[in-house]
Scaffold this active site. Sequence first.
Site, PDB file in Angstrom:
ATOM      1  N   HIS A 107      28.850 -75.009 -66.301  1.00  0.00           N
ATOM      2  CA  HIS A 107      29.520 -75.683 -65.177  1.00  0.00           C
ATOM      3  C   HIS A 107      30.288 -74.703 -64.298  1.00  0.00           C
ATOM      4  O   HIS A 107      31.240 -75.077 -63.612  1.00  0.00           O
ATOM      5  CB  HIS A 107      30.461 -76.788 -65.675  1.00  0.00           C
ATOM      6  CG  HIS A 107      29.750 -77.952 -66.295  1.00  0.00           C
ATOM      7  ND1 HIS A 107      30.149 -78.533 -67.477  1.00  0.00           N
ATOM      8  CD2 HIS A 107      28.654 -78.629 -65.896  1.00  0.00           C
ATOM      9  CE1 HIS A 107      29.331 -79.522 -67.789  1.00  0.00           C
ATOM     10  NE2 HIS A 107      28.418 -79.599 -66.844  1.00  0.00           N
ATOM     11  N   ARG A 118      24.427 -85.965 -74.886  1.00  0.00           N
ATOM     12  CA  ARG A 118      24.558 -84.790 -75.754  1.00  0.00           C
ATOM     13  C   ARG A 118      25.733 -84.963 -76.713  1.00  0.00           C
ATOM     14  O   ARG A 118      26.740 -85.563 -76.362  1.00  0.00           O
ATOM     15  CB  ARG A 118      24.736 -83.538 -74.899  1.00  0.00           C
ATOM     16  CG  ARG A 118      23.453 -83.053 -74.257  1.00  0.00           C
ATOM     17  CD  ARG A 118      23.709 -81.922 -73.277  1.00  0.00           C
ATOM     18  NE  ARG A 118      23.862 -82.403 -71.917  1.00  0.00           N
ATOM     19  CZ  ARG A 118      24.246 -81.655 -70.893  1.00  0.00           C
ATOM     20  NH1 ARG A 118      24.552 -80.387 -71.089  1.00  0.00           N
ATOM     21  NH2 ARG A 118      24.340 -82.168 -69.693  1.00  0.00           N
ATOM     22  N   GLU A 130      29.152 -78.355 -55.866  1.00  0.00           N
ATOM     23  CA  GLU A 130      28.337 -77.220 -56.324  1.00  0.00           C
ATOM     24  C   GLU A 130      27.385 -76.750 -55.237  1.00  0.00           C
ATOM     25  O   GLU A 130      27.124 -75.543 -55.116  1.00  0.00           O
ATOM     26  CB  GLU A 130      27.557 -77.626 -57.579  1.00  0.00           C
ATOM     27  CG  GLU A 130      28.438 -77.932 -58.773  1.00  0.00           C
ATOM     28  CD  GLU A 130      27.695 -78.573 -59.912  1.00  0.00           C
ATOM     29  OE1 GLU A 130      28.012 -78.279 -61.073  1.00  0.00           O
ATOM     30  OE2 GLU A 130      26.788 -79.392 -59.639  1.00  0.00           O
ATOM     31  N   ARG A 180      20.616 -73.738 -58.089  1.00  0.00           N
ATOM     32  CA  ARG A 180      21.440 -73.745 -59.294  1.00  0.00           C
ATOM     33  C   ARG A 180      20.524 -73.411 -60.479  1.00  0.00           C
ATOM     34  O   ARG A 180      19.509 -74.059 -60.699  1.00  0.00           O
ATOM     35  CB  ARG A 180      22.066 -75.112 -59.512  1.00  0.00           C
ATOM     36  CG  ARG A 180      22.871 -75.196 -60.819  1.00  0.00           C
ATOM     37  CD  ARG A 180      23.090 -76.623 -61.214  1.00  0.00           C
ATOM     38  NE  ARG A 180      23.858 -76.738 -62.446  1.00  0.00           N
ATOM     39  CZ  ARG A 180      23.829 -77.808 -63.227  1.00  0.00           C
ATOM     40  NH1 ARG A 180      23.061 -78.832 -62.918  1.00  0.00           N
ATOM     41  NH2 ARG A 180      24.555 -77.849 -64.329  1.00  0.00           N
ATOM     42  N   ASN A 195      19.428 -78.326 -56.604  1.00  0.00           N
ATOM     43  CA  ASN A 195      20.155 -78.389 -57.873  1.00  0.00           C
ATOM     44  C   ASN A 195      19.379 -79.345 -58.765  1.00  0.00           C
ATOM     45  O   ASN A 195      19.597 -80.557 -58.749  1.00  0.00           O
ATOM     46  CB  ASN A 195      21.582 -78.878 -57.606  1.00  0.00           C
ATOM     47  CG  ASN A 195      22.433 -78.946 -58.854  1.00  0.00           C
ATOM     48  OD1 ASN A 195      21.931 -78.922 -59.979  1.00  0.00           O
ATOM     49  ND2 ASN A 195      23.732 -79.065 -58.663  1.00  0.00           N
TER      50      ASN A 195
END
Length: 392
Positions: free
Chosen positions: A176, A236, A372, A88, A9
């Site tokens: 996400h 961000r 994840e 990912r 990931n």
Amino acid sequence: MSRLILTLNAGSSSIKFGLYAAAAEPVEEARGQIDALGPAARLILEPRGAPRQDTDLGPTDHAGGVQAILAALAPLTAGRPIAGVGHRVVHGGPDLDGPRQIDIPLLYLLRGYEPLAPLHQPHNLAAVEAAQAAFPEAVQIACFDTAFHRGHPWVNDTFALPRRYYDNGVRRYGFHGLSYDYVMGAMRRDWPRLADGRVIVAHLGNGASICAIRQGRSVGSSMGFSALDGLPMGTRSGQLDPGVLLYMMQREGLTADQISDLLYRESGLKGLSGISHDMRTLLESDRKEAAEAIDYYVFRLRREIGAMAAVLGGVDAVVFTGGIGENAAPIRSRAIAGLGFLGLSIAPAANEVSAPRIDAGPVPVLVVPTDEERVIARAVAGSLDGAARAAG
């Protein structure tokens, strides 16, 4: 000899990884990450049932990071083959709605999405290439953060632009998705009645978004065309009036690259506070700028929860996940404060210890740690099982 699954990931400055024994439900044998890729990278390895190992790597890029991960895992594999590697990949475009085996045409397609996720996509694909070189015989599987959101109602996907833009792929993708997939799986296991209802999930980490989920399917997301939209994040900006960008171009003379760098790397909590992108640092600070950055973050979080309740026509549960969502009790309590009209309130004692349920009102408020890497490992295991059935 048992086979192994490796998950990678890769983010802009880190690589998370996991090592699993291949099974219908993969068995975790180790996990870890490389932090601070660049001049002073550090590798963290957490083998199951063994002490954590921390190693300073010095100057390390993504390719070197993957090699360091493989070297650290070598003693744990004990000669067992890596049968599959799961990756990912942040952006899967408008059509990819589930995991895919990686081949040359898919890589070419995914490179075309790099401008839509410049902080992540290039590094995701660099990890793919490194894994292909290291394990040429292994199945390589891409899992997309956008896939969970495919099938949105049209009104939640489109922008009010001439229709040709939508036809050319300018639409709301949502991100996400691997985290939301895991959270909904955990809810189906532990709170099946709630999982079938109207659920708002807030994934709050260095990146942050909120998803409206009805009967297990995403119907709305705070993130849009890119991973910039919606909530303010570590670096961000979150939601921004497009006129601000025109101002930057026309009055300040900024180039597209300069604006991109500002919005992705210099804004959010970092830009607002002038101190740090890390919520932990801001919560510990006594400076006014830190408090103001947190105030804005919480205001936008509360606003987006309300917006997703409107999308769903009500709410049956709110879930917090991600590094901030799972650990920052003050952020959870402040976000829910003022949402009593939705039946939401917080039990302070349960919230303080990040209990699985932290609500004090009629609508459940949950804290669900995300994973994840396990979602990725399951996708690889499914591919391996499918290949074995086809061969048999």
